[in-house]
Design a protein around this motif. Structure first.
Motif, PDB file in Angstrom:
ATOM      1  N   GLU A 246      94.424  17.760  65.244  1.00 16.36           N
ATOM      2  CA  GLU A 246      94.097  19.108  64.764  1.00 16.36           C
ATOM      3  C   GLU A 246      92.605  19.386  64.909  1.00 16.36           C
ATOM      4  O   GLU A 246      92.184  20.447  65.342  1.00 16.36           O
ATOM      5  CB  GLU A 246      94.499  19.265  63.292  1.00 16.36           C
ATOM      6  CG  GLU A 246      95.994  19.364  63.077  1.00 16.36           C
ATOM      7  CD  GLU A 246      96.373  19.484  61.602  1.00 16.36           C
ATOM      8  OE1 GLU A 246      97.372  20.151  61.308  1.00 16.36           O
ATOM      9  OE2 GLU A 246      95.671  18.902  60.738  1.00 16.36           O
ATOM     10  N   LEU A 251      94.142  22.838  66.219  1.00 16.03           N
ATOM     11  CA  LEU A 251      95.569  23.077  66.068  1.00 16.03           C
ATOM     12  C   LEU A 251      95.976  23.064  64.597  1.00 16.03           C
ATOM     13  O   LEU A 251      95.258  22.509  63.766  1.00 16.03           O
ATOM     14  CB  LEU A 251      96.365  21.967  66.767  1.00 16.03           C
ATOM     15  CG  LEU A 251      96.239  21.845  68.286  1.00 16.03           C
ATOM     16  CD1 LEU A 251      96.879  20.540  68.739  1.00 16.03           C
ATOM     17  CD2 LEU A 251      96.902  23.027  68.954  1.00 16.03           C
ATOM     18  N   ARG A 252      97.104  23.715  64.301  1.00  4.81           N
ATOM     19  CA  ARG A 252      97.726  23.565  62.996  1.00  4.81           C
ATOM     20  C   ARG A 252      99.061  22.883  63.278  1.00  4.81           C
ATOM     21  O   ARG A 252      99.893  23.421  64.008  1.00  4.81           O
ATOM     22  CB  ARG A 252      97.982  24.943  62.360  1.00  4.81           C
ATOM     23  CG  ARG A 252      97.144  25.309  61.159  1.00  4.81           C
ATOM     24  CD  ARG A 252      95.660  25.430  61.403  1.00  4.81           C
ATOM     25  NE  ARG A 252      95.359  26.414  62.440  1.00  4.81           N
ATOM     26  CZ  ARG A 252      94.212  26.433  63.118  1.00  4.81           C
ATOM     27  NH1 ARG A 252      93.289  25.508  62.931  1.00  4.81           N
ATOM     28  NH2 ARG A 252      93.999  27.368  64.014  1.00  4.81           N
ATOM     29  N   ILE A 253      99.252  21.671  62.748  1.00  2.35           N
ATOM     30  CA  ILE A 253     100.473  20.931  63.048  1.00  2.35           C
ATOM     31  C   ILE A 253     101.322  20.821  61.786  1.00  2.35           C
ATOM     32  O   ILE A 253     100.865  20.300  60.773  1.00  2.35           O
ATOM     33  CB  ILE A 253     100.133  19.533  63.607  1.00  2.35           C
ATOM     34  CG1 ILE A 253      99.329  19.689  64.905  1.00  2.35           C
ATOM     35  CG2 ILE A 253     101.412  18.736  63.863  1.00  2.35           C
ATOM     36  CD1 ILE A 253      98.901  18.384  65.548  1.00  2.35           C
ATOM     37  N   ASN A 254     102.540  21.344  61.878  1.00  2.00           N
ATOM     38  CA  ASN A 254     103.441  21.309  60.738  1.00  2.00           C
ATOM     39  C   ASN A 254     104.300  20.043  60.816  1.00  2.00           C
ATOM     40  O   ASN A 254     105.104  19.875  61.718  1.00  2.00           O
ATOM     41  CB  ASN A 254     104.327  22.562  60.777  1.00  2.00           C
ATOM     42  CG  ASN A 254     105.245  22.626  59.594  1.00  2.00           C
ATOM     43  OD1 ASN A 254     105.585  21.598  58.996  1.00  2.00           O
ATOM     44  ND2 ASN A 254     105.647  23.831  59.245  1.00  2.00           N
ATOM     45  N   PHE A 290     105.782  24.472  70.311  1.00  3.44           N
ATOM     46  CA  PHE A 290     104.703  25.412  69.986  1.00  3.44           C
ATOM     47  C   PHE A 290     105.283  26.658  69.333  1.00  3.44           C
ATOM     48  O   PHE A 290     106.118  27.341  69.929  1.00  3.44           O
ATOM     49  CB  PHE A 290     103.955  25.820  71.262  1.00  3.44           C
ATOM     50  CG  PHE A 290     102.953  24.793  71.712  1.00  3.44           C
ATOM     51  CD1 PHE A 290     101.637  24.889  71.296  1.00  3.44           C
ATOM     52  CD2 PHE A 290     103.330  23.740  72.537  1.00  3.44           C
ATOM     53  CE1 PHE A 290     100.702  23.950  71.703  1.00  3.44           C
ATOM     54  CE2 PHE A 290     102.411  22.797  72.940  1.00  3.44           C
ATOM     55  CZ  PHE A 290     101.086  22.896  72.521  1.00  3.44           C
ATOM     56  N   ASP A 291     104.859  26.957  68.096  1.00  7.14           N
ATOM     57  CA  ASP A 291     105.227  28.234  67.476  1.00  7.14           C
ATOM     58  C   ASP A 291     104.388  29.339  68.086  1.00  7.14           C
ATOM     59  O   ASP A 291     104.834  30.427  68.354  1.00  7.14           O
ATOM     60  CB  ASP A 291     105.006  28.185  65.962  1.00  7.14           C
ATOM     61  CG  ASP A 291     106.135  27.427  65.285  1.00  7.14           C
ATOM     62  OD1 ASP A 291     107.122  27.108  65.984  1.00  7.14           O
ATOM     63  OD2 ASP A 291     106.020  27.141  64.079  1.00  7.14           O
ATOM     64  N   ASN A 292     103.103  29.070  68.239  1.00  2.00           N
ATOM     65  CA  ASN A 292     102.240  29.924  69.046  1.00  2.00           C
ATOM     66  C   ASN A 292     101.165  29.024  69.638  1.00  2.00           C
ATOM     67  O   ASN A 292     101.252  27.806  69.521  1.00  2.00           O
ATOM     68  CB  ASN A 292     101.647  31.065  68.212  1.00  2.00           C
ATOM     69  CG  ASN A 292     100.809  30.559  67.059  1.00  2.00           C
ATOM     70  OD1 ASN A 292     100.000  29.657  67.230  1.00  2.00           O
ATOM     71  ND2 ASN A 292     101.012  31.127  65.895  1.00  2.00           N
ATOM     72  N   ARG A 294      98.368  27.944  68.844  1.00  2.00           N
ATOM     73  CA  ARG A 294      97.621  26.997  68.019  1.00  2.00           C
ATOM     74  C   ARG A 294      98.491  26.305  66.962  1.00  2.00           C
ATOM     75  O   ARG A 294      97.988  25.521  66.187  1.00  2.00           O
ATOM     76  CB  ARG A 294      96.456  27.705  67.321  1.00  2.00           C
ATOM     77  CG  ARG A 294      95.436  28.259  68.268  1.00  2.00           C
ATOM     78  CD  ARG A 294      94.210  27.355  68.346  1.00  2.00           C
ATOM     79  NE  ARG A 294      93.493  27.562  69.579  1.00  2.00           N
ATOM     80  CZ  ARG A 294      93.482  26.697  70.605  1.00  2.00           C
ATOM     81  NH1 ARG A 294      94.146  25.567  70.534  1.00  2.00           N
ATOM     82  NH2 ARG A 294      92.802  26.964  71.694  1.00  2.00           N
ATOM     83  N   THR A 295      99.746  26.662  66.864  1.00  2.00           N
ATOM     84  CA  THR A 295     100.589  26.095  65.819  1.00  2.00           C
ATOM     85  C   THR A 295     101.739  25.296  66.435  1.00  2.00           C
ATOM     86  O   THR A 295     102.423  25.774  67.327  1.00  2.00           O
ATOM     87  CB  THR A 295     101.179  27.213  64.935  1.00  2.00           C
ATOM     88  OG1 THR A 295     100.160  28.167  64.710  1.00  2.00           O
ATOM     89  CG2 THR A 295     101.654  26.658  63.621  1.00  2.00           C
ATOM     90  N   TYR A 297     105.138  22.718  65.698  1.00  2.00           N
ATOM     91  CA  TYR A 297     106.124  22.271  64.734  1.00  2.00           C
ATOM     92  C   TYR A 297     106.701  20.933  65.198  1.00  2.00           C
ATOM     93  O   TYR A 297     107.065  20.774  66.357  1.00  2.00           O
ATOM     94  CB  TYR A 297     107.225  23.327  64.616  1.00  2.00           C
ATOM     95  CG  TYR A 297     108.263  22.961  63.592  1.00  2.00           C
ATOM     96  CD1 TYR A 297     108.024  23.155  62.225  1.00  2.00           C
ATOM     97  CD2 TYR A 297     109.479  22.393  63.986  1.00  2.00           C
ATOM     98  CE1 TYR A 297     108.965  22.787  61.285  1.00  2.00           C
ATOM     99  CE2 TYR A 297     110.428  22.034  63.044  1.00  2.00           C
ATOM    100  CZ  TYR A 297     110.165  22.234  61.695  1.00  2.00           C
ATOM    101  OH  TYR A 297     111.095  21.863  60.768  1.00  2.00           O
TER     102      TYR A 297
END
Lengths: 301, 185
Positions: A246, A251-254, A290-292, A294-295, A297
């Motif tokens: 991240e 990035l935002r990693i869920n 990729f959700d978008n 930068r995100t 899942y």
């Protein structure tokens, strides 16, 4: 190094593009040319923080209107009081000036401290120290990850939210964040103190604290791999690896639906995000979507 | 032809006479035109961006307060002078460390080998530090020239030196950087 025996404005003329063709040609034949060229090219890649004209202009306007308002209303003695208060604040400010350095996503920064010890900050990290107190006591606070090359001298202390590390002179890294506290020692010895433990780490040793238990291991490298554009891990909790990804790639990693206490040994590159993600997650049997931009899942395969 | 030229000059003269700094539009125009350069200049000296912007803003506040006394043509050098004085009086100096964004470089040079990129990055970090370690007088000339793309003549006007002296400083700055960088490449 061979001394450069040109006229005292030769390099200025060269950089400004006003040498004659003949002079330029001769200069290109010298040994030093490629270094000077690299200095100019490298400088082009460095950046000055962005300037926001309209924000600055509105600050000017605000300051102007403030000055207009206060002037006629105040009595003389109030000026005296205000001035002495301002003076007190001013003095306090000078004595407590805090200096801080911060890095953004994917950035590295090299900092020389007043005693010429060196700090290299990894991405999304921050150090802070009080300038006036530095002479008496070498102490700074760290949030994030940094590599220290400490010159010999008085006690050198790094304070973090997780504990403090003290040394006399050595090379080491600290990585301190919400779920991580890791110290790796490359030279000399360091003393690590947390709320409930105190431990000495020698050259070639490393420790981390995960869920309040201390883990130790030995290392083979002589400097952290992230200085060479790679992050490497030795049986590190997956949460730590995700955090590093991240920080490196913004990035935002869920990771809600996977087990982040799994351990990862290996490394990822700082040059290519897709490759880095595949290396880490494919080897762990984790699917990433990729959700978008930068995100991301994460889910089980 | 000559007649036209003369009349143009007269018109210009009349126009500039009317240009008082005490006018919102003109004041804003002076700000838009010069404030970034002044802020960079102070930043190259002190290394603290917050302080550099603060000093620049305050210098414009002074200009506004004294707008009746300052003629339009002198407005820029007036603000520059006030900002410089403020710098000498109040600033506590920090290192000037320019940011280096590796992602930009990576995208541009994808065809290069990892070894090359590694060396290049090491070089840039070294360069960053070397610029920060330059003597202030050399650093301001070097950065005004290379980052603000100012000519030596313009720099000479800003710091109040002869062009020749600026060129000497630039030469020294490059020599100094060369020495600090050593044999990294």
């Amino acid at each position: 190094m061979k001394k450069f025996d040109y006229k005292d404005d030769f390099l200025a003329k060269w950089a400004g593009g006003s040498l004659s063709d003949k002079e330029k040609e001769d200069f290109m034949k010298t040994n030093d040319y490629k270094y000077f060229k690299a200095i100019l090219d490298g400088t082009n890649q460095l950046q000055i923080p962005a300037y926001d004209k309209s924000v600055n202009y509105s600050s000017v306007r605000k300051k102007i209107s403030k000055e207009k308002k206060k002037a006629p209303l105040l009595l003389k003695w109030t000026y005296t009081v205000a001035a002495s208060i301002a003076l007190l604040i001013g003095i306090g400010y000078l004595f407590n000036q805090t200096i801080n350095y911060k890095t953004g996503y994917g950035e590295l920064m090299s900092i020389k401290l007043p005693d010429s010890s060196e700090v290299i900050l990894n991405s999304k990290s921050k150090i802070e120290y009080e300038k006036k107190k530095w002479k008496e006591k070498r102490t700074l606070t760290l949030d994030g990850e940094a590599y220290f090359k400490v010159n010999k001298g008085s006690l050198f202390t790094v304070d973090t939210d997780n504990g403090s590390v003290t040394v006399l002179g050595t090379k080491f890294t600290i990585n301190s964040g919400p779920d991580i506290f890791e110290i790796v020692c490359y030279e000399g010895k360091v003393n690590v103190k947390t709320a409930n433990s105190s431990k000495i780490i020698a050259k070639g040793e490393a420790m981390r604290i995960v869920n309040n238990t201390i883990e130790n291991w030995d290392l083979k490298q002589h400097a952290p791999s992230w200085l060479q554009n790679e992050s490497s891990f030795i049986s590190a909790p997956l949460s730590q690896v995700i955090n590093a990804l991240e920080r490196q790639y913004n990035l935002r990693i869920n990771s809600e639906s996977i087990d982040t206490s799994l351990r990862f040994t290996g490394g990822f590159t700082h040059y290519d995000m897709k490759t880095a993600l595949s290396i880490v997650f494919n080897s762990m049997g984790i699917k990433f979507t990729f959700d978008n931009e930068r995100t991301i899942y994460l889910s089980k395969k | 032809m000559e007649v036209i030229l003369v009349s143009k000059n007269i018109i210009q003269l009349l126009m500039t006479r009317k240009k008082s700094v005490c006018n919102d539009i003109i004041f804003k125009a002076i700000f838009d035109k010069h404030s970034e350069a002044i802020r960079n200049f102070i930043y190259y000296k002190c290394g603290n961006m917050e302080q550099a912007e603060d000093i620049t803003q305050d210098a414009y506040v002074q200009l506004w307060k004294n707008c009746k006394k300052v003629v339009f043509e002198k407005a820029k050098s007036y603000v520059m002078k006030v900002a410089q004085n403020a710098y000498y009086n109040e600033v506590d100096h920090q290192k000037v460390i320019l940011k280096y964004e590796q992602s930009v470089v990576v995208n541009e040079k994808n065809d290069k080998s990892p070894e090359f990129l590694m060396e290049q990055k090491e070089f840039i970090i070294k360069l960053q530090q070397s610029i920060a370690d330059l003597p202030t007088k050399q650093r301001e000339v070097f950065l005004l020239s290379r980052k603000d793309k100012k000519t030596y003549k313009e720099i000479a006007e800003i710091i109040g030196l002869t062009q020749k002296a600026v060129e000497r400083r630039m030469h020294l700055a490059l020599m100094e950087l060369r020495e600090k960088i050593g044999e990294v490449i």
